[in-house]
Design a protein around this motif. Structure first.
Motif, PDB file in Angstrom:
ATOM      1  N   GLU A 106       0.832  -1.199   0.000  1.00  0.00           N
ATOM      2  CA  GLU A 106       0.000   0.000   0.000  1.00  0.00           C
ATOM      3  C   GLU A 106       0.871   1.255   0.000  1.00  0.00           C
ATOM      4  N   ASP A 107       1.964   1.225   0.794  1.00  0.00           N
ATOM      5  CA  ASP A 107       2.882   2.362   0.820  1.00  0.00           C
ATOM      6  C   ASP A 107       3.584   2.524  -0.531  1.00  0.00           C
TER       7      ASP A 107
ATOM      8  N   CYS B  70       1.180   4.124  -2.885  1.00  0.00           N
ATOM      9  CA  CYS B  70       0.993   5.522  -2.486  1.00  0.00           C
ATOM     10  C   CYS B  70       2.189   6.370  -2.938  1.00  0.00           C
TER      11      CYS B  70
ATOM     12  N   GLN C 288       2.326   9.556  -5.475  1.00  0.00           N
ATOM     13  CA  GLN C 288       2.936  10.818  -5.036  1.00  0.00           C
ATOM     14  C   GLN C 288       4.037  11.260  -6.004  1.00  0.00           C
TER      15      GLN C 288
END
Length: 673
Positions: free
Chosen positions: A384-385, A388, A392
């Motif tokens: 998930e990071d 993300c 970004q």
């Protein structure tokens, strides 16, 4: 004028500028001094800005020296617009025909990668000298046009213009790049006939040319023939040995260099540190870094950027932390290369939180830094990071590259994000014009396999536009073990036995699949096939760092240090684990043993021994960090969950696939790996 020169000589450029601005009608000599000083002190844009300001406000009419100073600033700043504007100014003020100015413009355009403009200036020079020819050769070299650079050199010789030492130093690297060994030998002969071999830069160029052509005998012959060797020639020879992987000769030569007074500098140590690191001899790289400091040499940005990857490959978090502290004390903390290396160091050593902290402190992030953090999150199972960070990155205006997609797809696979993986895979070509290669397809296979979509993964492999790599079939085989699919496991194993017949992991993994399916005869045939082909199983090996020492553990090692203490600890904690509900999974015992011997066999697995030893030597640490060369054993994975709960500490195990973070009886992988 004297005060201005004094300020400039001492590097006080701002005071010099204030004084210059107070002069009602500054002469061109004062202006030239200030313009040159800006460039000399790394502020070329201010040199250009001052020139433009005076042109606009005071109708400046420059002479050749002003033009030369600004041309230097344009070269340093790579400002293509100002370079062309300056050329127009020179034409307007009838200075373009000046030989010095013309030569400077060839160099300026070459540095700015404007090769057509450089050629145009060269063609317009009527009385070309050796500098004109050399500048054009260098311009082609700067523009990665090695063939054209050599052609200009040949035309120079045909024209009757005699090369000087600078010409030879310029053309020799081009010979290296083109592997033009015969031309290099001709230049060597020319150098000998004209006594250029005494020039240390020419000799260093010859050494480097021969080394890159893999002719170390001739390179060493040039070096040994030098009457006087300076630091450049020593360092060039050291780099040459490392470039062909001959670390021992480099070390021997370095020992001789130490005995010669005033020959060693920081670059010499950097050469040794980076050379060992690039040749996979990471322990020697770290040791060389320590010797450098003890010898009184101060490490610079290059040293740090070279030694940090060595610490990463050794999983030496203690040494990495010390170097991190060094970067703070010596103000290297804004260097992107060093910060990116720190991101990877902490990630590879198991401290993802510290890795992210360093990343978040970076003010300017390039694509390499973003990729490093995405890969770090993926290897720790934080898909998930990773996703993300990917979004970004795009939002920040940074365009992802091929490696970005490798990292984020890996994150999707470890976190079972199938739909996200499919969407990102499609976006590669649709949104960013990047065609997926075989490794990207393998990542997508892994995404499907880990989530249990084995049939879909098999159909995906069959529809690949290129021949599937071992990594695709390997992902399929690993998933067949997890989801107990013997049929697709056999198909995958058969392909892997063809693609990489010497990889023992494929035989062992397929044999385990068959054993777990109670197909003992077929498993026996696979082990026989392995023996017949002379393929040997790689023994499981785990290691842990306690203070400054690394302890390594292998199964059934009778000479293991602290053997009795470790097995005593495992027996004691084993009783507590059973009270908490732990049951040994004897499916992971692949030896022909029975009863209690099965449990003893499981207890002797290397990762469990290393975790036990770490628990016995906590010394206030809150996390035990263990590294293993193979996939973690399923029973050990379960046992370490219980151990982390009973011990009340975190346990991090990195196997050959990913990081497992155990805490309070659970693992970050959620038992999917």
């Amino acid at each position: 004028m004297k005060s201005l020169s004094s300020y400039l000589h001492s590097g006080q450029l701002d005071l010099a500028r204030k004084l210059f601005d107070k002069i009602p009608n500054p002469d061109l000599r004062a202006l030239t001094l200030l313009l040159s000083a800006y460039s000399k002190h790394g502020r070329p844009k201010q040199s250009i800005a001052l020139y433009r300001k005076l042109c606009k406000e005071k109708n400046l009419q420059p002479d050749r020296y002003v033009i030369l100073s600004v041309a230097k600033a344009c070269s340093l700043s790579l400002d293509t617009f100002e370079a062309k504007e300056l050329h127009s100014d020179a034409i307007r003020f009838k200075l373009a025909s000046d030989l010095l100015v013309g030569n400077a413009f060839i160099d300026m355009y070459g540095k700015c990668r404007l090769i057509e403009e450089a050629i145009s200036v060269f063609d317009e020079i009527s009385g070309k000298d050796v500098i004109s020819w050399t500048s054009l050769i260098l311009a082609h070299a700067n523009c990665k046009q090695s063939g054209e650079a050599l052609q200009v050199f040949r035309e120079m010789l045909i024209s009757g213009m005699k090369p000087n030492s600078v010409t030879l130093c310029t053309v020799l690297p081009v010979c290296s790049a083109m592997k033009a060994i015969n031309l290099g030998k001709e230049i060597h002969g020319f150098a000998l006939r004209n006594r250029f071999e005494e020039d240390v830069w020419v000799s260093s160029g010859l050494i480097n040319m021969y080394a890159k052509s893999l002719n170390l005998r001739l390179a060493r012959s040039v070096f040994d023939g030098l009457l006087e060797r300076d630091t450049v020639s020593w360092n060039t020879m050291l780099s040459s040995y490392f470039s062909i992987g001959n670390s021992e000769e480099a070390l021997e030569l370095f020992g001789k260099m130490k005995s010669v007074e005033d020959q060693m500098n920081c670059a010499s140590w950097n050469c040794m540190v980076s050379g060992f690191a690039q040749n996979g001899r990471v322990r020697e790289a770290v040791e060389m870094f320590a010797q450098m400091q003890h010898s009184g040499f101060r490490a610079n940005e290059i040293t740090i950027a070279s030694v940090l990857p060595a610490c990463s490959n050794m999983e030496n978090i203690r040494g990495g932390r010390e170097i991190h502290g060094y970067t703070y004390r010596h103000c290297f903390i804004k260097d992107k290369m060093i910060l990116t290396a720190l991101v990877l160091l902490y990630a590879k050593c198991g401290d993802l939180m510290k890795s992210r902290l360093v990343f978040d402190q970076m003010i300017h992030k390039d694509v390499i830094a973003w990729n490093a953090m995405i890969f770090a999150s993926s290897m720790h199972g934080c898909g998930e990071d990773a996703i993300c960070l990917y979004h970004q990155m795009i939002k920040s205006g940074m365009k992802p590259n091929s490696m970005t997609f490798m990292g984020v797809l890996s994150g999707c696979s470890h976190s079972l994000f199938v739909e996200e993986g499919r969407s990102i895979f499609s976006a590669m070509s649709r949104d960013f014009g990047i065609q997926p290669d075989a490794e990207h397809y393998s990542c997508m296979v892994d995404v499907l396999c880990r989530a249990g979509h084995l049939q879909g993964a098999y159909e995906f492999i069959q529809g690949m536009p290129m021949e599937p790599k071992a990594s695709a079939w390997g992902a399929m085989l690993a998933a067949c073990r997890l989801y107990k699919n013997v049929e697709l496991g056999k198909i995958s194993a058969d392909r892997l036995f063809e693609i990489e017949p010497e990889n023992p992991g494929n035989y062992v993994l397929f044999s385990n699949i068959l054993m777990n399916a109670k197909l003992f005869d077929e498993a026996s045939k696979i082990r026989k096939l392995m023996r017949d082909r002379g393929v040997k199983k790689v023994p499981g090996r785990s290691w842990i760092q306690i203070k400054n020492k690394v302890y390594t553990f292998v199964k059934d090692d009778d000479k293991m240090l602290f053997r009795d203490e470790i097995f005593g600890f495992l027996e004691k904690i084993g009783k507590k684990m059973k009270l908490e509900g732990y049951k040994p999974d004897i499916d992971f015992v692949l030896q022909d043993v029975k009863g209690e011997e099965m449990e003893e066999a499981l207890c002797s697995h290397s990762e469990r021994l290393a975790v036990a030893f770490g628990a016995m030597n906590l010394n206030g640490e809150s996390v035990i960090r263990v590294f293993k060369n193979l996939r973690i054993c399923g029973d050990c994975h379960n046992a370490i969950k219980f151990m982390s709960k009973i011990l009340g500490v975190g346990v991090t195990v990195r196997d050959n696939l990913r990081f497992h973070h155990f805490r309070d009886g659970s693992c970050s992988c959620h038992d999917r790996w």
